[in-house]
Each structure stands twice: as C-alpha cells, then as structure tokens.
Design a protein around this motif. Sequence first.
Motif, PDB file in Angstrom:
ATOM      1  N   TRP A   1     -28.939 -39.961 -46.178  1.00 16.22           N
ATOM      2  CA  TRP A   1     -27.855 -40.683 -45.528  1.00 16.22           C
ATOM      3  C   TRP A   1     -27.717 -42.057 -46.153  1.00 16.22           C
ATOM      4  O   TRP A   1     -28.579 -42.520 -46.893  1.00 16.22           O
ATOM      5  N   SER A   2     -26.591 -42.697 -45.851  1.00 17.23           N
ATOM      6  CA  SER A   2     -26.312 -44.021 -46.379  1.00 17.23           C
ATOM      7  C   SER A   2     -26.086 -44.964 -45.205  1.00 17.23           C
ATOM      8  O   SER A   2     -24.996 -45.011 -44.632  1.00 17.23           O
ATOM      9  N   PRO A   3     -27.113 -45.720 -44.775  1.00 15.03           N
ATOM     10  CA  PRO A   3     -26.955 -46.602 -43.616  1.00 15.03           C
ATOM     11  C   PRO A   3     -25.989 -47.742 -43.855  1.00 15.03           C
ATOM     12  O   PRO A   3     -25.443 -48.303 -42.926  1.00 15.03           O
ATOM     13  N   GLU A   4     -25.788 -48.097 -45.110  1.00  9.73           N
ATOM     14  CA  GLU A   4     -24.834 -49.134 -45.462  1.00  9.73           C
ATOM     15  C   GLU A   4     -24.411 -48.903 -46.904  1.00  9.73           C
ATOM     16  O   GLU A   4     -25.091 -48.194 -47.652  1.00  9.73           O
ATOM     17  N   PRO A   5     -23.275 -49.459 -47.310  1.00  2.63           N
ATOM     18  CA  PRO A   5     -22.826 -49.245 -48.686  1.00  2.63           C
ATOM     19  C   PRO A   5     -23.889 -49.667 -49.698  1.00  2.63           C
ATOM     20  O   PRO A   5     -24.616 -50.637 -49.502  1.00  2.63           O
ATOM     21  N   CYS A   6     -23.981 -48.868 -50.760  1.00  2.00           N
ATOM     22  CA  CYS A   6     -24.881 -49.160 -51.879  1.00  2.00           C
ATOM     23  C   CYS A   6     -26.351 -48.954 -51.518  1.00  2.00           C
ATOM     24  O   CYS A   6     -27.227 -49.433 -52.221  1.00  2.00           O
TER      25      CYS A   6
ATOM     26  N   ARG B   1     -31.085 -31.035 -46.210  1.00  3.50           N
ATOM     27  CA  ARG B   1     -30.638 -30.675 -44.874  1.00  3.50           C
ATOM     28  C   ARG B   1     -30.686 -31.897 -43.997  1.00  3.50           C
ATOM     29  O   ARG B   1     -31.716 -32.531 -43.873  1.00  3.50           O
ATOM     30  N   GLY B   2     -29.572 -32.290 -43.390  1.00  2.00           N
ATOM     31  CA  GLY B   2     -29.550 -33.481 -42.553  1.00  2.00           C
ATOM     32  C   GLY B   2     -28.866 -33.204 -41.250  1.00  2.00           C
ATOM     33  O   GLY B   2     -27.967 -32.379 -41.171  1.00  2.00           O
TER      34      GLY B   2
ATOM     35  N   MET C   1     -27.955 -36.007 -38.990  1.00  2.00           N
ATOM     36  CA  MET C   1     -27.073 -37.097 -38.609  1.00  2.00           C
ATOM     37  C   MET C   1     -26.213 -37.587 -39.760  1.00  2.00           C
ATOM     38  O   MET C   1     -25.091 -38.023 -39.568  1.00  2.00           O
ATOM     39  N   PHE C   2     -26.715 -37.567 -40.945  1.00  2.00           N
ATOM     40  CA  PHE C   2     -26.000 -38.113 -42.084  1.00  2.00           C
ATOM     41  C   PHE C   2     -26.039 -37.104 -43.223  1.00  2.00           C
ATOM     42  O   PHE C   2     -27.002 -36.379 -43.387  1.00  2.00           O
ATOM     43  N   ARG C   3     -25.025 -37.092 -44.032  1.00  2.00           N
ATOM     44  CA  ARG C   3     -24.960 -36.157 -45.130  1.00  2.00           C
ATOM     45  C   ARG C   3     -24.520 -36.882 -46.391  1.00  2.00           C
ATOM     46  O   ARG C   3     -23.856 -37.904 -46.344  1.00  2.00           O
ATOM     47  N   MET C   4     -24.877 -36.306 -47.553  1.00  2.00           N
ATOM     48  CA  MET C   4     -24.392 -36.847 -48.818  1.00  2.00           C
ATOM     49  C   MET C   4     -22.900 -36.571 -48.947  1.00  2.00           C
ATOM     50  O   MET C   4     -22.381 -35.602 -48.398  1.00  2.00           O
ATOM     51  N   PRO C   5     -22.178 -37.387 -49.703  1.00  2.00           N
ATOM     52  CA  PRO C   5     -20.777 -37.087 -49.978  1.00  2.00           C
ATOM     53  C   PRO C   5     -20.652 -35.759 -50.705  1.00  2.00           C
ATOM     54  O   PRO C   5     -21.596 -35.265 -51.304  1.00  2.00           O
ATOM     55  N   SER C   6     -19.463 -35.180 -50.661  1.00  2.00           N
ATOM     56  CA  SER C   6     -19.240 -33.893 -51.306  1.00  2.00           C
ATOM     57  C   SER C   6     -19.446 -33.995 -52.803  1.00  2.00           C
ATOM     58  O   SER C   6     -19.359 -35.066 -53.399  1.00  2.00           O
ATOM     59  N   ARG C   7     -19.684 -32.840 -53.426  1.00  2.00           N
ATOM     60  CA  ARG C   7     -19.988 -32.804 -54.851  1.00  2.00           C
ATOM     61  C   ARG C   7     -18.809 -33.261 -55.706  1.00  2.00           C
ATOM     62  O   ARG C   7     -18.975 -33.653 -56.845  1.00  2.00           O
ATOM     63  N   SER C   8     -17.589 -33.160 -55.176  1.00  2.00           N
ATOM     64  CA  SER C   8     -16.422 -33.624 -55.926  1.00  2.00           C
ATOM     65  C   SER C   8     -15.844 -34.827 -55.209  1.00  2.00           C
ATOM     66  O   SER C   8     -14.879 -34.729 -54.477  1.00  2.00           O
ATOM     67  N   PRO C   9     -16.476 -35.997 -55.368  1.00  2.00           N
ATOM     68  CA  PRO C   9     -16.073 -37.177 -54.600  1.00  2.00           C
ATOM     69  C   PRO C   9     -14.675 -37.626 -54.961  1.00  2.00           C
ATOM     70  O   PRO C   9     -14.240 -37.518 -56.105  1.00  2.00           O
ATOM     71  N   LEU C  10     -13.999 -38.145 -53.966  1.00  2.00           N
ATOM     72  CA  LEU C  10     -12.650 -38.638 -54.168  1.00  2.00           C
ATOM     73  C   LEU C  10     -12.685 -40.128 -54.440  1.00  2.00           C
ATOM     74  O   LEU C  10     -13.491 -40.843 -53.880  1.00  2.00           O
ATOM     75  N   PRO C  11     -11.810 -40.618 -55.315  1.00  2.00           N
ATOM     76  CA  PRO C  11     -11.808 -42.052 -55.593  1.00  2.00           C
ATOM     77  C   PRO C  11     -11.387 -42.841 -54.365  1.00  2.00           C
ATOM     78  O   PRO C  11     -10.611 -42.376 -53.538  1.00  2.00           O
TER      79      PRO C  11
END
Length: 678
Positions: A116-121, A273-274, A276-286
């Motif tokens: 997960w990403s608790p905050e940007p970057c 496997r998460g 509460m939080f998940r990685m962005p999709s494999r084809s990220p959108l700009p």
Amino acid sequence: MKIAVLFCFFLLIIFQTDFGQNEEIPRKQRRKIYHRRLRKSSTSHKHRSNRQLGIPQTTVFTPVARFPIVNFDYSMEEKFESFSSFPGVESSYNVLPGKKGHCLVKGITMYNKAVWSPEPCTTCLCSDGRVLCDKTMCHPQRCPQTVIPEGECCPVCSATEQREPTNLLHKQLPPPQVGMDQILRKEALQSEEDEEVKEEDTEQKRETPESRNQGQLYSEGDSRGADRKQRPGEERRLAHQQQRQGREEEDEDEEEEGEEGEEDEEDEEDPVRGDMFRMPSRSPLPAPPRGTLRLPSGCSLSYRTISCINAMLTQIPPLTAPQITSLELTGNSIASIPDEAFNGLPNLERLDLSKNNITSSGIGPKAFKLLKKLMRLNMDGNNLIQIPSQLPSTLEELKINENNLQAIDEESLSDLNQLVTLELEGNNLSEANVNPLAFKSLKSLAYLRLGKNKFRIIPQGLPGSIEELYLENNQIEEITEICFNHTRKINVIVLRYNKIEENRIAPLAWINQENLESIDLSYNKLYHVPSYLPKSLLHLVLLGNQIERIPGYVFGHMEPGLEYLYLSFNKLADDGMDRVSFYGAYHSLRELFLDHNDLKSIPPGIQEMKALHFLRLNNNKIRNILPEEICNAEEDDDSNLEHLHLENNYIKIREIPSYTFSCIRSYSSIVLKPQNIK
C-alpha cells in the motif's frame, strides 16, 4: 647492532604486510562488518530506550508497537505507536496477536505481502508481520531546469533539456532505489518515448546506407537523444557502454544487500495479497494535467486521488476524470447516490463514502454497476438498512460498519467471489435475519467482522476460506459442535464481551482444528479455563472473567504447545492451580499473566517453565517469595525469564534473599515497587 637493524626491518615488513591485507579487504566484507556493528548498536539502543520508556519487551506486541521503516542508508528506524486497550486496563493487555505474518497498522489488519501507499512517493509492504516502507529516492539530474510532473515524485529535465545528449544516461537509468508505484509509471512513460524514438531512428537510417549498417549494432532505446551531426552510432555506443557499466555496479550493490537481508525474505514472484490497500494496476494511467479538472470547494487532487473530506457536500460532485483511481468523500452530508454518479470515474479502485447520511432507498440500482475496477468500498457510518445491490464483482474489501442493517439474504453478497475482507460491525444483525446461505458465494473471504450486533449463536454457513472471525460485543451464549465444521483454515477467533460459560462450549466445537492459533474469550462468564481447547492453540486470552481454577492437564494435548496465556482480572487463588494445571505448557509457555487475582504465593511450577520470558504476578496478595520458587539456582543458565512484575502485593522487599532472582538477566526488568502496607 646488525641484529637489531635486521629485527626492526623484519618487524617493518610484517607491519606493512598486515596493513596491506587490511587495506585489501573487499568492499563487500567491509560492509558486512559495518552492518553487523550497526545491528548490535541499534539492538542495544532499542532495549535501552524501551526500558527507559517502561515498555515491556514482549514479542506479542511487535505487530502493533513497532513500525519499522527501512531507510536507504541501511539503518533501521523504529516508531512506537499507542496500544489500544480494554476499559480500565493498561494498554499491554490487548495482546491478541492475530495470524502470523499479518501486520496491524493504525488499527487495520494487513495481510502478509500486502502493498500500500500511505502517502505519495512512499510504498509499504507487510512482510511476515513487519511493515517495511520505502521512500522514493530521486536520481540527481544534470540539467539547468527541472520540473516535477503531476503525479510523479522525482524531478525530470524540462522538455527543452531532454533532447540534449549530455542528459542521455540519466534519462535512461532509473533511480537506484524507487518505490514500486513509480517503477510502473516509469515503464509506461518509457514505452511512449521509445515509440517516438523508433520514428526518429527510421528517418535517420534512411539517410545513408552507412548509418543503417551501424545502427544495427545498437538497441533502439539507446538511440534516443543522439546528436545527428556526430558520426552515426558513436554517441550511442558510448552511452550503451556506460549504461552497461552502471547496471553492473547496481547489480553488484543489490547482490550485496541481498546477502545482508533476512533469510526469510519472501519470493517476489508470489502473488501480492492486500486487504486494505492495493498496488496500482499494471497499466497505470497518466495523471491529469494541471488545470484540466475543476474540483468543488474543499476538495483537493493528489496522486490520482480526489479528496473531499469534510467538504460540506450534499451530493456527489459531477466529475469527469478517467485517470482518477481513488475518491474520498468522508464526513459530508450526502444522502443519495444516483445511477449516473460515477459515470465520469470509470477507473475507480477505491471509494470512501463513510460518515455521510446515505440511505438504502437513496442508492440507485445501477449506482456502482459501471465501476468495473473497484476493489475497496467503505460505507461506514451511514443509514443503510440493507447491503447495496449490484456491487462490482471486483470488490476485495467491503465495509458497512455502524449502519442500521436489518438483514442479509441469500442474494446480498452473491456476486462477490473475490471479496477478502467484510466488515459489518455495529448493526442489527442476528441469526434470525442472516440467511445461512448468505456467505456461500464468498469463496475468497478471509477476514470477517460481525462485532457489536445481536447474535446469540455463531453465525451459520461461514465460508471455508475464513481465517479470522471477530464476534465481540454480541450476546453469544454457546458454541455448538457444528459451528466450525467447515472452517478448516480459521486461525483467529475473537469472542470477547459475550455471555459464554465453559459448560456451554461443546467438547468437539474446535478441538480438532489444525490451524486455530488464537482465541480471545475475555469478559465472558467463565469460572474455569475451558477444556477441549484446540490442539494447535498458541494464544489464549481470558481476561476479565470469574475464573477460579485451572483444571489439571487442560493444556496437555496441545502441539506444539501453548505460548501465551493471559488470565488477568480473574478470581484465581492458591487452591485453584497446582503443578498439573500447566502440564503440557512447561516447555512452550513464553508469557504468563496472572495479575489482578487473589494469589497469596507464587504459583507452583514457575521455575520449570524454561521458555518463559514475561511473568506478571502484580496486584495479588503475595506476602513471601520462597527460595527457588521463581529461579532454580542450579539451572540459572537455562532460564529465559526477562521481565517480572510483582508490584502492588504485600512483599517485604528487604527480606527477599539475594539469590531469589538469580536467573533473571537484568535486575532493571524486575518491578517490585510499590508494595501495599497492611
């Protein structure tokens, strides 16, 4: 004289040889020595700081209390967060550790390998109960002007600078340590730039046959930004050579770091496997360009997330932004969700509608139908009386806590076969209005919370995939033989604050469970420690009952053996236990809490518990500590006891023999004061 000169000369040669050998220690070995010293110093500092803060050194609290953050200078930073506690009880009593490998972050259970990403970057990973967070490290750019694109973390050269050949290598090489999200974005941007490069290369190769022949020696990606006035291929050859050298150095550094890592590091190819939080999709959108999306007052845009928390909204704002993956509408006055509410946000993965005034009648039948990528939906704190219909089959987490749900029928959750986490606490659910087939289609469900409802028995029809079940604050009175017949994977059961008596637990209710490790029966109506406990049990929490006796051999059938036993705030007296009470746990018990009882002496068999680390006997009526009741002088080296609490008894400290605590490694971890005077 000659002998003295020769002797000095011989010593000088030996000194130079040793010095040379020390200087020739490989860089890898020097780093290993440095990290070994660093770990020792950090460990000693950690224990010292914990003693100063008065924090018990107990492994059970690790997933909650310690939040390790791995920094890229190879150091370990630890932050202590507050424990949640029972009413009137100090924080360390909420000790149910949960399933091995899971992480508890700010009250949220994260499954092993959750990302997960608790905050940007910043990207975090749950690895075997530890939280590892990586902050994006940016590679320095050698150009006069840099810009940070929207949704990115690192600066890049401005558009006019990217075509300069001097910046070629830095554009090609990714930063040595970046977050996982940014790597995926970089790959997408890289592929777009490569397409442009192919077109430029095609035009360049058409100019002369010589340039076409030389261009075959190099990859298309290395030709980007090359100066056409130079001899064809020269600049690319140099760039390719330097890039290869740089990658070899990075591979060497990664190999060294891998050798210094933990031996139980998870395989990267395992599926993440998460809950509460998940990685962005494999084809990220700009990310959307600046100025192209108009937001309502009180809303903000950050990292493909629109946040409208406490923005005084009365309806869902009309937004058209296909790039957005997360929408937060917490704490508003939204009462309805029309069918077209999310038509402009087709790529939403996370939607938070908690703490609004949404009613079931105000939700359109197709309100969520177009959200084909939605994985997390939070509707806590609304006025729903039923679960919304036509929820996306992609959902992995659904939270409808603190609503007014009146029933769950067979069709309410029928399409959610990917659901991992379901939370329905604080509603009006009971065995009378929950259909036994309601959970049948939840083939992936692992985490179920049904606390603060009106169940009198364990809900029927629990899915076979369930791993953690939370039923605290209900009205459960008995546990029948058929409750857990089909839940062979269940690992944690929490039944605190119910009305269970030990004679209402069926002998075959859970004794044959092979994966059940943690049971919390705190604040029930138990008078004895229950018999027929699961063979696989490791953690047993029985706080706040009326327990007067620990029956003999009650732990004798357990394998590998009970490790954590918490009996605080009960009515145990000296005649309520004997040596056979702990039979079967002498070799395994690590923590034993017997504080706030009616004990007048040290319980028998304590000195035989060789694995014991933490012992609480405070707030009893103990007056004397006889020799060898806690430590066996002949077997001090075999003891692992590190923490002992004996405060608030009636012990005369000056009369304690000096060798009474000889097996405890540090006297600073023995708490004897204050004592009662009577």
